[in-house]
Design an enzyme around this catalytic site. Structure first.
Site, PDB file in Angstrom:
ATOM      1  N   ILE A   1      40.126 -62.830 -31.247  1.00 44.51           N
ATOM      2  CA  ILE A   1      41.089 -61.799 -30.866  1.00 44.51           C
ATOM      3  C   ILE A   1      41.329 -60.869 -32.059  1.00 44.51           C
ATOM      4  CG2 ILE A   1      43.371 -61.324 -29.911  1.00 44.51           C
ATOM      5  CD1 ILE A   1      43.427 -64.095 -28.720  1.00 44.51           C
ATOM      6  N   PRO A   2      40.383 -59.970 -32.311  1.00 42.98           N
ATOM      7  CA  PRO A   2      40.593 -59.033 -33.416  1.00 42.98           C
ATOM      8  C   PRO A   2      41.761 -58.090 -33.123  1.00 42.98           C
ATOM      9  CG  PRO A   2      38.585 -58.481 -32.200  1.00 42.98           C
ATOM     10  CD  PRO A   2      39.099 -59.765 -31.638  1.00 42.98           C
ATOM     11  N   HIS A   3      42.588 -57.891 -34.134  1.00 41.83           N
ATOM     12  CA  HIS A   3      43.745 -56.997 -33.998  1.00 41.83           C
ATOM     13  C   HIS A   3      44.091 -56.437 -35.364  1.00 41.83           C
ATOM     14  CE1 HIS A   3      45.218 -61.044 -34.791  1.00 41.83           C
ATOM     15  NE2 HIS A   3      46.296 -60.514 -35.331  1.00 41.83           N
ATOM     16  N   GLY A   4      44.883 -55.399 -35.372  1.00 41.36           N
ATOM     17  CA  GLY A   4      45.202 -54.704 -36.609  1.00 41.36           C
ATOM     18  C   GLY A   4      46.276 -55.394 -37.430  1.00 41.36           C
TER      19      GLY A   4
END
Length: 145
Positions: free
Chosen positions: A61-64
């Site tokens: 879950i790539p996120h900033g």
């Protein structure tokens, strides 16, 4: 409230061959959806440098970063499913789920995604889905309040 996940924000199959390409692929869908500015994608890479976003069960879950909050226009998800696993620091990833949340909205979205991916039968259904529409139908619960 706008939908967090739309059919246009799902890509089956993804084309990335590396973790970096998968992060960019998931991030660019969020940009194209008007949910985030391009700077958010760079913040996704920054987040990955500090902590892996691999979650288990073929899911990342790539996120900033928190510093990128001002690049988020609305809460949204992107879902990319890979036919060939992507190497994510030695783990096999078949789903890159990009996430952006306004006012910590990502936490509720994350919990809904976690529920789905903690069920191996649900993951099997997502892996077997033949189209973006089928993936959308399986994940549509993220749009419910």
């Amino acid at each position: 409230m706008s939908e967090i996940l739309t059919l246009a924000q799902i890509k089956v199959p993804g084309t990335a061959g590396s973790k970096e390409e998968a992060i960019r692929e998931a991030g660019e869908i969020l940009v194209e959806a008007g949910a985030v500015s391009a700077g958010y994608v760079e913040a996704m890479f920054e987040r990955e440098k500090s902590v892996s976003t691999y979650m288990g069960n073929y899911l990342a879950i790539p996120h900033g970063t928190n510093e990128a909050k001002d690049t988020i226009a609305r809460s949204a998800l992107s879902v990319v499913r890979y036919d060939t696993p992507v190497d994510w620091d030695g783990n096999e990833v078949r789903f890159a789920v990009g996430i952006a949340g306004v006012n910590n909205g990502h936490l509720e979205i994350l919990s809904k995604i976690a529920v789905v991916f903690s069920d191996s039968e649900e993951v099997d259904r997502l892996l077997a889905a033949g189209s973006a529409r089928e993936v959308y139908d399986l994940l549509n619960a993220v749009n419910e309040d």
